[in-house]
Design a protein around this motif. Structure first.
Motif, PDB file in Angstrom:
ATOM      1  N   ASN A 174       1.428  -8.152 -49.604  1.00  0.00           N
ATOM      2  CA  ASN A 174       2.042  -6.847 -49.355  1.00  0.00           C
ATOM      3  C   ASN A 174       2.990  -6.922 -48.161  1.00  0.00           C
ATOM      4  N   ASN A 175       3.645  -5.828 -47.873  1.00  0.00           N
ATOM      5  CA  ASN A 175       4.709  -5.876 -46.876  1.00  0.00           C
ATOM      6  C   ASN A 175       4.203  -6.260 -45.502  1.00  0.00           C
ATOM      7  N   GLY A 176       3.028  -5.811 -45.138  1.00  0.00           N
ATOM      8  CA  GLY A 176       2.483  -6.106 -43.822  1.00  0.00           C
ATOM      9  C   GLY A 176       1.747  -7.428 -43.729  1.00  0.00           C
ATOM     10  N   GLY A 177       1.455  -8.028 -44.855  1.00  0.00           N
ATOM     11  CA  GLY A 177       0.758  -9.304 -44.870  1.00  0.00           C
ATOM     12  C   GLY A 177      -0.751  -9.208 -44.898  1.00  0.00           C
ATOM     13  N   GLY A 178      -1.271  -7.999 -44.937  1.00  0.00           N
ATOM     14  CA  GLY A 178      -2.714  -7.842 -44.879  1.00  0.00           C
ATOM     15  C   GLY A 178      -3.426  -7.906 -46.208  1.00  0.00           C
ATOM     16  N   SER A 179      -2.687  -7.933 -47.281  1.00  0.00           N
ATOM     17  CA  SER A 179      -3.287  -7.968 -48.612  1.00  0.00           C
ATOM     18  C   SER A 179      -2.596  -9.031 -49.442  1.00  0.00           C
ATOM     19  N   THR A 180      -3.418  -9.927 -50.004  1.00  0.00           N
ATOM     20  CA  THR A 180      -2.877 -11.017 -50.823  1.00  0.00           C
ATOM     21  C   THR A 180      -3.664 -11.122 -52.116  1.00  0.00           C
ATOM     22  N   SER A 181      -3.054 -11.725 -53.119  1.00  0.00           N
ATOM     23  CA  SER A 181      -3.761 -12.019 -54.356  1.00  0.00           C
ATOM     24  C   SER A 181      -3.202 -13.304 -54.947  1.00  0.00           C
ATOM     25  N   TYR A 182      -4.025 -13.937 -55.793  1.00  0.00           N
ATOM     26  CA  TYR A 182      -3.696 -15.254 -56.325  1.00  0.00           C
ATOM     27  C   TYR A 182      -4.058 -15.354 -57.790  1.00  0.00           C
ATOM     28  N   PRO A 237      10.225  -4.308 -55.542  1.00  0.00           N
ATOM     29  CA  PRO A 237      10.890  -3.065 -55.148  1.00  0.00           C
ATOM     30  C   PRO A 237       9.971  -2.128 -54.366  1.00  0.00           C
ATOM     31  N   TRP A 238       8.725  -2.536 -54.187  1.00  0.00           N
ATOM     32  CA  TRP A 238       7.726  -1.707 -53.512  1.00  0.00           C
ATOM     33  C   TRP A 238       7.085  -2.447 -52.352  1.00  0.00           C
ATOM     34  N   ASP A 239       6.240  -1.728 -51.578  1.00  0.00           N
ATOM     35  CA  ASP A 239       5.607  -2.372 -50.435  1.00  0.00           C
ATOM     36  C   ASP A 239       4.332  -3.120 -50.829  1.00  0.00           C
ATOM     37  N   THR A 240       3.903  -2.944 -52.067  1.00  0.00           N
ATOM     38  CA  THR A 240       2.716  -3.639 -52.535  1.00  0.00           C
ATOM     39  C   THR A 240       2.804  -3.783 -54.045  1.00  0.00           C
ATOM     40  N   GLY A 241       2.000  -4.698 -54.606  1.00  0.00           N
ATOM     41  CA  GLY A 241       1.962  -4.846 -56.050  1.00  0.00           C
ATOM     42  C   GLY A 241       2.848  -5.967 -56.558  1.00  0.00           C
ATOM     43  N   ILE A 242       2.621  -6.312 -57.813  1.00  0.00           N
ATOM     44  CA  ILE A 242       3.320  -7.425 -58.439  1.00  0.00           C
ATOM     45  C   ILE A 242       4.444  -6.869 -59.293  1.00  0.00           C
ATOM     46  N   ASP A 243       5.647  -6.959 -58.779  1.00  0.00           N
ATOM     47  CA  ASP A 243       6.846  -6.516 -59.481  1.00  0.00           C
ATOM     48  C   ASP A 243       8.009  -7.217 -58.820  1.00  0.00           C
ATOM     49  N   PHE A 244       9.088  -7.452 -59.539  1.00  0.00           N
ATOM     50  CA  PHE A 244      10.175  -8.256 -59.003  1.00  0.00           C
ATOM     51  C   PHE A 244      11.522  -7.604 -59.300  1.00  0.00           C
ATOM     52  N   ASP A 245      12.381  -7.549 -58.264  1.00  0.00           N
ATOM     53  CA  ASP A 245      13.743  -7.104 -58.528  1.00  0.00           C
ATOM     54  C   ASP A 245      14.793  -8.090 -58.036  1.00  0.00           C
ATOM     55  N   SER A 246      14.365  -9.137 -57.347  1.00  0.00           N
ATOM     56  CA  SER A 246      15.284 -10.182 -56.902  1.00  0.00           C
ATOM     57  C   SER A 246      14.539 -11.506 -56.837  1.00  0.00           C
ATOM     58  N   TRP A 247      15.292 -12.571 -57.092  1.00  0.00           N
ATOM     59  CA  TRP A 247      14.705 -13.911 -57.125  1.00  0.00           C
ATOM     60  C   TRP A 247      15.560 -14.867 -56.302  1.00  0.00           C
ATOM     61  N   GLY A 248      14.922 -15.948 -55.834  1.00  0.00           N
ATOM     62  CA  GLY A 248      15.669 -17.033 -55.232  1.00  0.00           C
ATOM     63  C   GLY A 248      16.125 -18.031 -56.289  1.00  0.00           C
ATOM     64  N   GLN A 249      16.693 -19.137 -55.826  1.00  0.00           N
ATOM     65  CA  GLN A 249      17.200 -20.141 -56.766  1.00  0.00           C
ATOM     66  C   GLN A 249      16.134 -21.164 -57.143  1.00  0.00           C
ATOM     67  N   GLY A 250      15.026 -21.165 -56.411  1.00  0.00           N
ATOM     68  CA  GLY A 250      13.908 -22.034 -56.743  1.00  0.00           C
ATOM     69  C   GLY A 250      13.924 -23.358 -55.994  1.00  0.00           C
ATOM     70  N   THR A 251      12.747 -23.942 -55.854  1.00  0.00           N
ATOM     71  CA  THR A 251      12.599 -25.269 -55.263  1.00  0.00           C
ATOM     72  C   THR A 251      11.640 -26.068 -56.130  1.00  0.00           C
ATOM     73  N   GLN A 252      11.990 -27.301 -56.416  1.00  0.00           N
ATOM     74  CA  GLN A 252      11.210 -28.140 -57.327  1.00  0.00           C
ATOM     75  C   GLN A 252      10.021 -28.755 -56.601  1.00  0.00           C
ATOM     76  N   VAL A 253       8.864 -28.630 -57.212  1.00  0.00           N
ATOM     77  CA  VAL A 253       7.658 -29.304 -56.745  1.00  0.00           C
ATOM     78  C   VAL A 253       7.192 -30.232 -57.856  1.00  0.00           C
ATOM     79  N   THR A 254       7.039 -31.495 -57.535  1.00  0.00           N
ATOM     80  CA  THR A 254       6.578 -32.482 -58.495  1.00  0.00           C
ATOM     81  C   THR A 254       5.350 -33.188 -57.932  1.00  0.00           C
ATOM     82  N   PHE A 261      -2.158 -20.739 -50.350  1.00  0.00           N
ATOM     83  CA  PHE A 261      -2.303 -19.629 -49.420  1.00  0.00           C
ATOM     84  C   PHE A 261      -0.914 -19.074 -49.089  1.00  0.00           C
ATOM     85  N   ILE A 262      -0.740 -17.788 -49.336  1.00  0.00           N
ATOM     86  CA  ILE A 262       0.529 -17.118 -49.093  1.00  0.00           C
ATOM     87  C   ILE A 262       0.469 -16.440 -47.735  1.00  0.00           C
TER      88      ILE A 262
END
Length: 120
Positions: A52-60, A100-117, A69-70
């Motif tokens: 969430n926006n403040g960092g106090g709530s996470t989910s995986y 677009p919100w301060d909490t929850g799983i929803d997306f309105d913008s993305w980065g270009q990505g980084t490859q993990v192998t 760990f995020i």
């Protein structure tokens, strides 16, 4: 405009660790929830984690719980993903995404990505 720039990906052996970073700009970072999403070769996008926006709530996602760990540093406009005990099935392009919100799983913008192998 919104910019999300991921870094920190690379090649690592199974059991190793990596820390991904996502530097955000163009919006008030501390006001919005953020997520990590990944896409493995030939597979659909998979949500990994959110905070969430403040960092106090996470989910995986179950597939990474207890290994990934995020976190976020709102003073540095940066999102992180610490990835431990990596497995070959974690191989993917990892994207950070803004909600677009301060909490929850929803997306309105993305980065270009980084490859993990992850090699076995």
């Amino acid at each position: 405009q919104v910019q999300l720039v991921e870094s920190g990906g690379g090649l690592v052996q199974s059991g190793g660790s990596l820390r991904l970073s996502c530097l955000a700009s163009g919006f008030t970072f501390s006001s919005y929830a953020m997520s990590w999403v990944r896409q493995a070769p030939g597979k659909e996008f998979e949500w990994v984690s959110d905070i969430n926006n403040g960092g106090g709530s996470t989910s995986y996602a179950d597939s990474v719980k207890g290994r990934f760990f995020i976190s976020r540093d709102n003073a540095k406009n940066t999102l992180y993903l610490q990835m431990n005990s990596l497995k070959p099935e974690d191989t993917a392009v990892y994207y950070c995404a803004k909600s677009p919100w301060d909490t929850g799983i929803d997306f309105d913008s993305w980065g270009q990505g980084t490859q993990v192998t992850v090699s076995s």
